[in-house]
Design a protein around this motif. Structure first.
Motif, PDB file in Angstrom:
ATOM      1  N   UNK A 106      -7.242 107.653  90.525  1.00  0.00           N
ATOM      2  CA  UNK A 106      -7.843 108.398  89.220  1.00  0.00           C
ATOM      3  C   UNK A 106      -7.065 109.571  89.017  1.00  0.00           C
ATOM      4  N   UNK A 107      -6.944 110.367  90.021  1.00  0.00           N
ATOM      5  CA  UNK A 107      -6.329 111.856  89.868  1.00  0.00           C
ATOM      6  C   UNK A 107      -4.981 111.818  89.097  1.00  0.00           C
ATOM      7  N   UNK A 108      -4.164 111.041  89.589  1.00  0.00           N
ATOM      8  CA  UNK A 108      -2.826 111.299  89.118  1.00  0.00           C
ATOM      9  C   UNK A 108      -2.627 110.552  87.954  1.00  0.00           C
ATOM     10  N   UNK A 109      -3.210 109.281  87.519  1.00  0.00           N
ATOM     11  CA  UNK A 109      -3.135 109.054  86.137  1.00  0.00           C
ATOM     12  C   UNK A 109      -3.900 109.941  85.188  1.00  0.00           C
ATOM     13  N   UNK A 110      -4.796 110.722  85.550  1.00  0.00           N
ATOM     14  CA  UNK A 110      -5.586 111.441  84.792  1.00  0.00           C
ATOM     15  C   UNK A 110      -4.461 112.668  84.514  1.00  0.00           C
ATOM     16  N   UNK A 111      -3.828 113.193  85.500  1.00  0.00           N
ATOM     17  CA  UNK A 111      -3.081 114.356  85.383  1.00  0.00           C
ATOM     18  C   UNK A 111      -1.819 113.990  84.354  1.00  0.00           C
ATOM     19  N   UNK A 112      -1.296 112.714  85.033  1.00  0.00           N
ATOM     20  CA  UNK A 112      -0.181 112.187  83.735  1.00  0.00           C
ATOM     21  C   UNK A 112      -0.401 112.123  82.327  1.00  0.00           C
ATOM     22  N   UNK A 113      -1.742 111.710  82.272  1.00  0.00           N
ATOM     23  CA  UNK A 113      -1.950 111.703  80.914  1.00  0.00           C
ATOM     24  C   UNK A 113      -2.123 113.145  80.020  1.00  0.00           C
ATOM     25  N   UNK A 114      -2.757 113.860  80.860  1.00  0.00           N
ATOM     26  CA  UNK A 114      -2.969 115.156  80.536  1.00  0.00           C
ATOM     27  C   UNK A 114      -1.655 115.767  80.021  1.00  0.00           C
ATOM     28  N   UNK A 115      -0.657 115.718  81.034  1.00  0.00           N
ATOM     29  CA  UNK A 115       0.658 116.292  80.832  1.00  0.00           C
ATOM     30  C   UNK A 115       1.448 115.841  79.785  1.00  0.00           C
ATOM     31  N   UNK A 116       1.048 114.501  79.432  1.00  0.00           N
ATOM     32  CA  UNK A 116       1.926 113.859  78.090  1.00  0.00           C
ATOM     33  C   UNK A 116       1.010 113.951  77.040  1.00  0.00           C
ATOM     34  N   UNK A 117      -0.015 114.538  76.898  1.00  0.00           N
ATOM     35  CA  UNK A 117      -0.887 114.781  75.873  1.00  0.00           C
ATOM     36  C   UNK A 117      -1.514 113.603  75.244  1.00  0.00           C
ATOM     37  N   UNK A 118      -1.817 112.567  76.312  1.00  0.00           N
ATOM     38  CA  UNK A 118      -2.464 111.376  75.814  1.00  0.00           C
ATOM     39  C   UNK A 118      -4.024 111.348  75.924  1.00  0.00           C
ATOM     40  N   UNK A 119      -4.702 110.692  74.998  1.00  0.00           N
ATOM     41  CA  UNK A 119      -6.111 110.886  75.280  1.00  0.00           C
ATOM     42  C   UNK A 119      -6.598 109.625  74.542  1.00  0.00           C
ATOM     43  N   UNK A 120      -7.730 108.659  74.949  1.00  0.00           N
ATOM     44  CA  UNK A 120      -7.921 107.653  74.207  1.00  0.00           C
ATOM     45  C   UNK A 120      -9.701 107.521  74.872  1.00  0.00           C
ATOM     46  N   UNK A 121     -10.575 107.107  74.108  1.00  0.00           N
ATOM     47  CA  UNK A 121     -11.906 107.229  74.683  1.00  0.00           C
ATOM     48  C   UNK A 121     -12.179 105.915  75.953  1.00  0.00           C
ATOM     49  N   UNK A 122     -11.387 105.007  75.619  1.00  0.00           N
ATOM     50  CA  UNK A 122     -11.367 103.926  76.783  1.00  0.00           C
ATOM     51  C   UNK A 122     -10.968 104.508  77.840  1.00  0.00           C
ATOM     52  N   UNK A 123     -10.006 105.310  78.093  1.00  0.00           N
ATOM     53  CA  UNK A 123      -9.182 105.822  79.202  1.00  0.00           C
ATOM     54  C   UNK A 123     -10.344 106.864  79.942  1.00  0.00           C
ATOM     55  N   UNK A 124     -10.548 107.843  79.152  1.00  0.00           N
ATOM     56  CA  UNK A 124     -11.711 109.044  79.536  1.00  0.00           C
ATOM     57  C   UNK A 124     -13.000 108.308  80.013  1.00  0.00           C
ATOM     58  N   UNK A 125     -13.479 107.159  79.575  1.00  0.00           N
ATOM     59  CA  UNK A 125     -14.622 106.628  79.771  1.00  0.00           C
ATOM     60  C   UNK A 125     -14.386 106.009  81.066  1.00  0.00           C
ATOM     61  N   UNK A 126     -13.312 105.343  81.428  1.00  0.00           N
ATOM     62  CA  UNK A 126     -13.045 104.814  82.656  1.00  0.00           C
ATOM     63  C   UNK A 126     -12.713 105.834  83.854  1.00  0.00           C
ATOM     64  N   UNK A 127     -11.763 106.703  83.694  1.00  0.00           N
ATOM     65  CA  UNK A 127     -11.272 107.536  84.591  1.00  0.00           C
ATOM     66  C   UNK A 127     -11.688 108.868  84.406  1.00  0.00           C
ATOM     67  N   UNK A 128     -12.303 109.360  83.391  1.00  0.00           N
ATOM     68  CA  UNK A 128     -12.853 110.691  83.075  1.00  0.00           C
ATOM     69  C   UNK A 128     -11.464 111.653  82.627  1.00  0.00           C
ATOM     70  N   UNK A 129     -11.502 112.739  83.220  1.00  0.00           N
ATOM     71  CA  UNK A 129     -10.629 113.873  82.732  1.00  0.00           C
ATOM     72  C   UNK A 129     -10.347 114.957  83.885  1.00  0.00           C
ATOM     73  N   UNK A 130      -9.571 115.757  83.376  1.00  0.00           N
ATOM     74  CA  UNK A 130      -9.332 117.143  84.600  1.00  0.00           C
ATOM     75  C   UNK A 130     -10.629 117.856  84.962  1.00  0.00           C
ATOM     76  N   UNK A 131     -11.806 117.993  83.579  1.00  0.00           N
ATOM     77  CA  UNK A 131     -12.819 118.782  84.307  1.00  0.00           C
ATOM     78  C   UNK A 131     -13.467 117.942  85.413  1.00  0.00           C
TER      79      UNK A 131
END
Length: 205
Positions: A106-131
């Motif tokens: 969870x944590x590292x994929x979320x951080x990599x997505x954040x650093x790459x500016x990636x966002x998708x509802x499916x990703x966020x519903x599954x793994x959540x986000x930095x908050x």
């Protein structure tokens, strides 16, 4: 036993654990050109046996162990006297493993997505986000100075590491900032940073 390592990379957290153990394997420095690898134009270091040309890679008695969490679990199991793991049969073993796999899954994929500016509802519903990641850390740290309570473990070593290689993501949270500083201030972590700095200086010379 040999660790294939690139200075000042995410492999440095394995170097910190090796310094904690006090019985280090041989360290072989290899080159990893991250920007060029991401663009598909990079050439892998021929001296690096990692199946994807990355770091870290631990080789023990001819067996390759890759992925940071796997290497950390392997080494703490191999050297239980270091006191940084939680042994099989301990009631806290499940919590310890959960933190390790939560980081990897969870944590590292979320951080990599954040650093790459990636966002998708499916990703966020599954793994959540930095908050949500920060909230989990704060909840755990409210119960003790370390994620497992009153003692530093490999869990702390792994989970504080993103705030070292991506300090810009550090939240405005005294609990998290103080915890990261406690982890950074360990003598083993300082020795690992000094070793990396010396290796980088040799490369630049």
């Amino acid at each position: 036993m040999t660790l294939y390592h690139a200075p000042q990379s995410r492999s440095s957290r394995v170097l910190s654990l090796i310094e904690e153990l006090g019985n280090p394997p041989e360290i072989k420095i290899v080159e990893v050109d991250i920007p060029r690898m991401m663009s598909g134009t990079g050439k892998r270091d021929p001296n690096n046996p990692h199946p994807e040309g990355k770091v870290p890679l631990l080789v023990h008695d001819g067996v390759e162990i890759w992925e940071t969490a796997a290497i950390l679990l392997y080494l703490t199991g191999l050297y239980p006297q270091c006191g940084l793991g939680v042994a099989q049969g301990d009631p806290q073993r499940g919590r310890y493993l959960s933190w390790m796999f939560w980081y990897a899954g969870v944590v590292e994929p979320v951080i990599i997505a954040h650093l790459c500016g990636l966002s998708h509802p499916g990703f966020e519903a599954s793994l959540r986000g930095l908050p949500e990641v920060f909230a989990r850390l704060e909840t755990a740290l409210a119960k003790g100075p370390w994620l497992m309570g009153d003692r530093f473990t490999t869990v702390d070593l792994l989970l504080h590491s993103p705030f070292i290689w991506a300090p810009q993501i550090t939240p405005d949270s005294a609990a998290i900032r103080d915890w990261v500083e406690r982890c950074k201030s360990r003598p083993a972590a300082e020795r690992a940073r000094a070793r990396d700095a010396a290796a980088m200086a040799r490369w630049a010379a």
